[in-house]
Design a protein around this motif. Structure first.
Motif, mmCIF file in Angstrom:
data_model
loop_
_atom_site.group_PDB
_atom_site.id
_atom_site.type_symbol
_atom_site.label_atom_id
_atom_site.label_comp_id
_atom_site.label_asym_id
_atom_site.label_seq_id
_atom_site.Cartn_x
_atom_site.Cartn_y
_atom_site.Cartn_z
ATOM 1 N N ILE A 1 -17.770 -0.749 2.251
ATOM 2 C CA ILE A 1 -17.226 -1.889 2.990
ATOM 3 C C ILE A 1 -17.180 -1.596 4.488
ATOM 4 C CG2 ILE A 1 -14.753 -1.343 2.919
ATOM 5 C CD1 ILE A 1 -14.606 -4.398 1.851
ATOM 6 N N LEU A 2 -17.300 -0.327 4.856
ATOM 7 C CA LEU A 2 -17.294 0.010 6.285
ATOM 8 C C LEU A 2 -18.701 0.047 6.887
ATOM 9 C CD1 LEU A 2 -14.526 2.703 6.164
ATOM 10 C CD2 LEU A 2 -14.470 0.616 7.490
ATOM 11 N N THR B 1 -9.610 -4.622 4.873
ATOM 12 C CA THR B 1 -10.604 -5.348 5.662
ATOM 13 C C THR B 1 -10.032 -6.641 6.210
ATOM 14 O OG1 THR B 1 -12.277 -4.459 4.219
ATOM 15 C CG2 THR B 1 -12.913 -6.307 5.585
ATOM 16 N N PHE C 1 -17.172 2.792 14.046
ATOM 17 C CA PHE C 1 -16.734 4.146 13.736
ATOM 18 C C PHE C 1 -17.798 4.890 12.941
ATOM 19 C CE2 PHE C 1 -14.490 7.314 11.205
ATOM 20 C CZ PHE C 1 -13.773 7.956 12.204
ATOM 21 N N LEU D 1 -9.588 6.131 2.491
ATOM 22 C CA LEU D 1 -10.464 5.946 1.330
ATOM 23 C C LEU D 1 -10.900 7.295 0.772
ATOM 24 C CD1 LEU D 1 -12.788 2.958 2.306
ATOM 25 C CD2 LEU D 1 -11.033 3.004 0.557
ATOM 26 N N LEU D 2 -11.247 8.205 1.675
ATOM 27 C CA LEU D 2 -11.714 9.509 1.218
ATOM 28 C C LEU D 2 -10.564 10.303 0.600
ATOM 29 C CD1 LEU D 2 -14.126 10.516 4.101
ATOM 30 C CD2 LEU D 2 -14.691 9.659 1.837
ATOM 31 N N GLU E 1 -16.432 2.899 -2.516
ATOM 32 C CA GLU E 1 -15.716 1.810 -1.840
ATOM 33 C C GLU E 1 -15.955 1.807 -0.338
ATOM 34 O OE1 GLU E 1 -14.340 3.831 -3.995
ATOM 35 O OE2 GLU E 1 -13.297 2.684 -5.532
ATOM 36 N N THR E 2 -16.325 2.966 0.203
ATOM 37 C CA THR E 2 -16.494 3.014 1.658
ATOM 38 C C THR E 2 -17.650 2.143 2.127
ATOM 39 O OG1 THR E 2 -17.818 4.987 1.359
ATOM 40 C CG2 THR E 2 -15.527 5.321 1.971
ATOM 41 N N SER F 1 -9.367 -1.642 -0.328
ATOM 42 C CA SER F 1 -10.320 -1.732 0.772
ATOM 43 C C SER F 1 -10.551 -3.183 1.186
ATOM 44 C CB SER F 1 -11.635 -1.040 0.421
ATOM 45 O OG SER F 1 -12.099 -1.472 -0.813
ATOM 46 N N LEU F 2 -10.503 -4.092 0.228
ATOM 47 C CA LEU F 2 -10.662 -5.497 0.621
ATOM 48 C C LEU F 2 -9.476 -5.961 1.455
ATOM 49 C CD1 LEU F 2 -12.257 -7.291 -2.425
ATOM 50 C CD2 LEU F 2 -13.235 -6.821 -0.200
ATOM 51 N N ASP G 1 -10.892 1.650 11.668
ATOM 52 C CA ASP G 1 -11.904 2.025 10.676
ATOM 53 C C ASP G 1 -11.857 3.511 10.377
ATOM 54 O OD1 ASP G 1 -12.608 -0.535 10.522
ATOM 55 O OD2 ASP G 1 -14.532 -0.350 11.549
ATOM 56 N N GLY G 2 -11.510 4.294 11.383
ATOM 57 C CA GLY G 2 -11.385 5.724 11.166
ATOM 58 C C GLY G 2 -10.275 6.031 10.167
ATOM 59 N N ARG H 1 -20.214 9.556 -2.334
ATOM 60 C CA ARG H 1 -19.020 10.218 -2.817
ATOM 61 C C ARG H 1 -17.936 9.195 -3.162
ATOM 62 N NH1 ARG H 1 -15.797 14.792 0.550
ATOM 63 N NH2 ARG H 1 -13.845 13.864 -0.120
ATOM 64 N N THR H 2 -17.690 8.287 -2.253
ATOM 65 C CA THR H 2 -16.651 7.280 -2.449
ATOM 66 C C THR H 2 -17.273 5.908 -2.245
ATOM 67 O OG1 THR H 2 -15.170 8.863 -1.402
ATOM 68 C CG2 THR H 2 -14.297 6.660 -1.804
ATOM 69 N N PHE I 1 -8.986 3.944 8.096
ATOM 70 C CA PHE I 1 -9.432 3.292 6.875
ATOM 71 C C PHE I 1 -10.321 4.259 6.071
ATOM 72 C CE2 PHE I 1 -11.596 -0.966 5.514
ATOM 73 C CZ PHE I 1 -11.241 -0.712 4.207
ATOM 74 N N LEU I 2 -11.312 4.807 6.745
ATOM 75 C CA LEU I 2 -12.253 5.716 6.069
ATOM 76 C C LEU I 2 -11.531 6.947 5.542
ATOM 77 C CD1 LEU I 2 -15.224 6.360 5.411
ATOM 78 C CD2 LEU I 2 -15.308 7.621 7.538
ATOM 79 N N MET I 3 -10.656 7.505 6.382
ATOM 80 C CA MET I 3 -9.930 8.701 5.973
ATOM 81 C C MET I 3 -9.103 8.407 4.727
ATOM 82 S SD MET I 3 -10.907 10.975 7.880
ATOM 83 C CE MET I 3 -12.053 10.806 9.206
ATOM 84 N N TYR J 1 -8.404 7.253 -6.850
ATOM 85 C CA TYR J 1 -7.723 6.054 -7.318
ATOM 86 C C TYR J 1 -8.670 4.865 -7.209
ATOM 87 C CZ TYR J 1 -3.638 8.992 -6.663
ATOM 88 O OH TYR J 1 -2.737 10.002 -6.732
ATOM 89 N N PRO J 2 -8.398 3.820 -7.967
ATOM 90 C CA PRO J 2 -9.214 2.603 -7.759
ATOM 91 C C PRO J 2 -8.892 2.027 -6.385
ATOM 92 C CG PRO J 2 -7.495 2.208 -9.394
ATOM 93 C CD PRO J 2 -7.447 3.656 -9.063
ATOM 94 N N LEU J 3 -9.935 1.798 -5.634
ATOM 95 C CA LEU J 3 -9.694 1.474 -4.227
ATOM 96 C C LEU J 3 -10.245 0.130 -3.811
ATOM 97 C CD1 LEU J 3 -10.547 4.900 -2.625
ATOM 98 C CD2 LEU J 3 -8.334 3.783 -2.627
ATOM 99 N N ASP J 4 -10.877 -0.603 -4.736
ATOM 100 C CA ASP J 4 -11.578 -1.787 -4.233
ATOM 101 C C ASP J 4 -10.622 -2.852 -3.708
ATOM 102 O OD1 ASP J 4 -10.904 -2.020 -6.857
ATOM 103 O OD2 ASP J 4 -12.796 -2.899 -7.509
ATOM 104 N N GLU K 1 -9.664 9.024 -2.975
ATOM 105 C CA GLU K 1 -10.870 8.590 -3.676
ATOM 106 C C GLU K 1 -10.736 8.614 -5.199
ATOM 107 O OE1 GLU K 1 -14.102 11.040 -2.608
ATOM 108 O OE2 GLU K 1 -13.109 12.900 -3.127
ATOM 109 N N SER L 1 -19.880 -0.401 10.697
ATOM 110 C CA SER L 1 -18.722 -0.366 11.580
ATOM 111 C C SER L 1 -19.017 0.589 12.731
ATOM 112 C CB SER L 1 -17.505 0.106 10.788
ATOM 113 O OG SER L 1 -16.647 0.841 11.617
#
Lengths: 417, 260, 236
Positions: free
Chosen positions: A377-378, B194, A383, B178-179, A374-375, B190-191, B171-172, A371-372, B174-176, B184-187, B182, A381
């Motif tokens: 990268i996790l 990190t 989590f 990202l989702l 970019e994730t 996310s880097l 990370d939680g 779906r996403t 972070f993941l939320m 938008y450009p996220l690379d 989603e 992990s």
């Protein structure tokens, strides 16, 4: 006994006829015949044109009678980028032992080092092709062999490069022991049936190591496809067998070891998929058996997209892949059974070699990544491990019935000698 | 400073905890290798251990050591030694001894197993180096927390919270995010995210070796540059060094201004 | 010579030192006294550089303390609670402190002898009793020959014999012409050894002078009562 006699008689007949009828035309820089084309012109059906070591600056050599064009100590034919180099327009022609360089590049015609047009019974072997556009181009030609050629291109861009070995509307051809690198597609087939492709090495090609479409009843075995731009793509074909091949290090955004698109009734067995971004990418393919394969350290061992029916995955090893399986559709009637999964954490209390707890090869995280993207990268992990675990305990997002009921406890030993 | 480092190190090398830590890693290495007999799988399991456990141990040990050696620190403070030398010396003493327990404890079983003849040697060395970095980072953070908090219970609490945050909660979130974003450009985001967490940073550094085939499947140009070239490896390593240097700088600064 | 000028220090909202001016410019034994929380230990720690004052100046032998750590070579300090890294042996601790001070002129063997510490030399500090630790602490303090000695509650946990030996030791150091600063709760001990006392009350110096002067000032016949009268008058 009768059969042996027949063969003996046959052999005697051939040798006899050669001795009686065939003659040899020798071509060399200091001979009376200085060009290959002239040698061919002087020869007649069944003759041998023997080309001595040297450099022959010729192009558009046309072989219009059934002769053996034989190079001695690898003479070089230099096309000087002027166009096509050898064109076979007769049945039963052999081309053997040449180094052919500098095929002309064109945006309008597909110049090749050797082209066969609508003829049968050709044998093309022991060629070294360099600086080429297209390598060996078989066009509506049947019952031939392409053996032990070494094709080394210098392709940089897809639009101005050609394929190593190309078959177009061919039947009953054997392609064996060739080594193709740095061209656009290593081996390319379109509308070609009953082809046997084996023991070839195709690597570092710009696009696909092997690429075929609309080609049925073909066998691909013991080939190695390595580090090609997008791996191996097979599309719109039926009754294909792919056995004992090695697909490795095909990395990239749209790269895979093997792409199956609209493939039906195929057998994929005993292959090794190693360190590819996607081991096998399956789209709209039905009735395929995947057996005894090894999927090692791929990003995704298997990605299934679109509707696929009756795909059976049995007895495969899934070792250290970042993701084992990714599905973006229903499981349908695909089956996973008796595979070994290195990510399996179950136990085997009854010691029958099969885990007592079914294995779920699809993780929640692979859905999230679908779906996403970019994730990714996790990956790995803690989590993610936690949510994967909770999904494993009570599946909500992943198909409930996508399980291997009989996961093996130990790596399956496939004999790959 | 070197003198303090030396004595802290000797002190720790004799402490029961160092042995427990060392034996734990030794046992882990042996179990992973000789019961499983699978080097690649061992390296993957090890990665989880290093990313989760090493920071935890570094944090707890750092806080514990600081509080336990408070009086000794006061003794040292009355000696003609620079303040910063005392704390940096102790910090490096703890971090070095922990790193050594890790490297030797894990290294020995792998050496006996024959890691030198294996292609996994680079993955494995990277794991150990990352582990050592994480030890240094989290021990430094622990020292900062301990220096800031006189109250041991509070100090321990904050240290555990820090670990929990870095290892899981971050990370939680972070993941939320990202989702949630989603579309938008996220690379780039996310880097950067990190890089801001040493646990994630180390994880990605190891991923570059273990899961490069999966990472290259993503299409973003920034990801491609990061994962596809040595750029990612170099940048991650440089940032890990930053992650050691910055908390160490804080130790130095807080120590300079603190009353005892 | 110690010079403290206008020294202020607060911890959070708690003002501990509120303008201390103190000059000690001769040798002898000075006792810093005061009720709990009057700022004794803070003052001493300021002198040692362990606590950084909010304002004011401290200089030793004319050199200001700020951003200076070498002056501590000239100070022997006995901390209040003796707690050492548990995994070191006594002998190693002694060697380590020597190593840290780069000082060779030590009397550690003599002191070990005095406090009968030989049997403990190879034991780990974690296994020692409180009294023994205090003895080790004393050895560490007195083994150097610095002109200024600071003792924070030196009699803690000592048995009577060691107590006596400590007194002798302090007197012997005084004979060598050193300046000795002591804090203690044990008034008899203070009375016995001190040349002068400094009495702190609520962060200020309430009294500085000899015991005789104190008695005169408070009009009390003995030291204990003198102290008691200061406290009762201030809290009255």
């Amino acid at each position: 006994m009768k059969k042996t006699l027949h063969i003996l008689f046959f052999l005697f007949f051939i040798f006899g006829s050669l001795q009686v009828w065939a003659k040899t035309v020798t071509v060399c820089n200091s001979c009376s015949v200085k060009t290959i084309q002239e040698g061919i012109n002087q020869a007649s059906e069944g003759d041998t044109v023997l080309v001595k070591k040297g450099v022959y600056r010729e192009f558009n050599i046309i072989i219009d009678k059934s002769i053996i064009l034989l190079g001695e100590n690898l003479p070089t034919i230099d096309g000087e980028d002027k166009g096509e180099i050898v064109k076979i327009v007769s049945d039963n022609v052999t081309v053997d032992g040449f180094k052919i360089i500098n095929v002309g590049t064109s945006y309008t015609s597909d110049y090749a080092a050797v082209r066969v047009i609508k003829r049968n019974g050709f044998l093309i072997q022991n060629l070294e092709l360099e600086k080429l556009f297209f390598g060996i181009y078989l066009e509506k030609s049947n019952d031939g062999k392409v053996l032990n050629n070494n094709i080394r291109g210098d392709a940089v861009k897809e639009y101005n490069s050609g394929n190593g070995i190309q078959l177009w509307y061919c039947k009953d051809v054997e392609v064996r022991g060739n080594n193709v690198q740095n061209v656009r597609d290593g081996i390319y087939l379109e509308f070609s049936d009953n082809i046997k492709i084996s023991h070839n090495i195709s690597r570092n090609n710009l696009r696909y190591g092997l690429h075929f479409m609309f080609s049925n009843h073909n066998i691909y075995d013991y080939n190695t496809f390595e580090n090609n731009g997008a791996g191996v793509a097979v599309m719109f074909s039926k009754f294909v067998e792919m056995n004992h091949n090695i697909f490795k290090e095909n990395w990239g955004t749209a790269a895979f070891g093997l792409l199956l698109k609209e493939i039906n009734d195929a057998k994929i067995t005993e292959n090794v998929f190693k360190e590819n971004t996607v081991g096998i990418n399956i789209e709209g393919s039905n009735r395929i058996d995947y057996k005894n394969n090894d999927f090692i350290s791929n990003g995704w061992a298997i990605k299934v997209r679109g509707a696929c029916y009756t795909n059976n995955f049995e007895n495969n090893n899934f070792l250290y892949n970042s993701f084992d399986i990714s599905y973006n559709s229903n499981l349908n009637d695909n089956k996973f059974d008796r595979n070994f999964w290195s990510n399996y954490t179950g136990y085997d209390l009854d010691k029958n070699g099969i885990g007592d707890v079914p294995y779920r090869p699809v993780k929640l995280f692979s859905y999230i990544v679908n779906r996403t993207p970019e994730t990714i990268i996790l990956l790995r992990s803690l989590f993610i491990d936690i949510i994967d675990f909770s999904e494993k305990v009570s599946p909500v997002f992943t198909p409930d019935n996508l399980v291997d009921e009989n996961p093996k406890m130990k790596t399956i030993n496939h004999d790959r000698s | 400073m070197l003198k303090i480092l030396k004595y802290s190190f000797y002190d720790l090398m004799r402490s029961r905890w160092s042995y427990v830590y060392f034996l734990f890693y030794l046992l882990l290495g042996v179990v992973l290798l000789f019961l499983n007999n699978d080097l690649s799988k061992a390296v993957i399991t090890l990665m989880n251990v290093i990313i989760i456990l090493v920071p935890l141990i570094g944090t707890i040990f750092g806080v514990m050591y600081y509080y336990n050696s408070r009086e000794f620190t006061e003794l040292l403070l009355a000696q003609p030694v620079k303040r910063s030398s005392i704390f940096l010396g102790q910090y490096f003493g703890v971090a070095t001894s922990l790193s050594m327990s890790l490297v030797i404890g894990l290294g020995m079983p792998f050496v006996f197993y024959g890691i030198f003849n294996s292609s996994a040697i680079w993955d494995f060395s990277l794991l150990l180096v990352t582990g050592a970095f994480l030890t240094f980072i989290f021990t430094a953070l622990a020292f900062v927390i301990a220096l800031r908090n006189e109250n041991r219970i509070k100090g321990f609490g904050y240290a555990i919270l820090l670990w929990l945050f870095m290892a899981v909660i971050y990370d939680g979130i972070f993941l939320m995010s990202l989702l949630y974003f989603e579309d938008y450009p996220l690379d780039k985001f996310s880097l950067v995210a990190t890089m801001l967490n040493p646990v994630d940073l180390s994880r990605v550094l190891i991923l570059l070796k273990l899961d490069i085939s999966a990472l290259l499947g993503y299409t973003g140009a920034v990801f491609q540059k990061f994962f596809g070239t040595n750029f990612g490896l170099i940048l991650s390593s440089v940032l890990l060094i930053f992650w050691v240097v910055i908390p160490t700088f804080f130790i130095w600064r807080i120590a300079k201004r603190k009353d005892f | 010579m110690i010079e403290v000028k206008d020294l202020y220090k607060k911890f959070g909202k708690n003002e501990v030192l509120k303008g201390i001016d103190l000059t000690i410019d001769r040798d002898g034994i000075f006792s810093v006294l005061g009720p709990n929380g009057s700022g004794k230990t803070t003052l001493i720690k300021c002198i040692l550089g362990m606590v950084l004052p909010d304002s004011g100046q401290i200089s030793i032998d004319g050199k200001p303390l700020k951003n200076n750590f070498k002056y501590r070579n000239e100070i022997d300090y006995l901390p209040q609670i003796a707690n050492f890294p548990g995994n070191l042996k006594v002998s190693e601790l002694i060697d380590m402190i020597k190593d840290l001070r780069d000082s060779k002129a030590t009397k550690d063997e003599e002191l070990i002898d005095l406090f009968k510490l030989q049997p403990f030399l190879n034991k780990k500090l974690a296994n020692l009793s409180g009294g023994t630790k205090q003895k080790v602490n004393l050895v560490l303090t007195f083994m150097f020959d610095s002109p200024l000695i600071i003792l924070d509650e030196p009699t803690n946990g000592l048995d009577p014999i060691s107590h006596l030996r400590l007194k002798n030791l302090i007197n012997a150091e005084k004979e060598k012409g050193k300046t000795i600063l002591i804090t203690s709760h044990i008034l008899s001990f203070v009375e016995e050894v001190s040349d002068e006392i400094v009495f702190l009350l609520e962060g200020k110096i309430y009294f500085k002078g000899t015991i005789a002067e104190l008695k005169t000032k408070t009009e009390q016949p003995d030291f204990e009562h003198a102290i008691a009268s200061i406290l009762s008058s201030s809290y009255a």
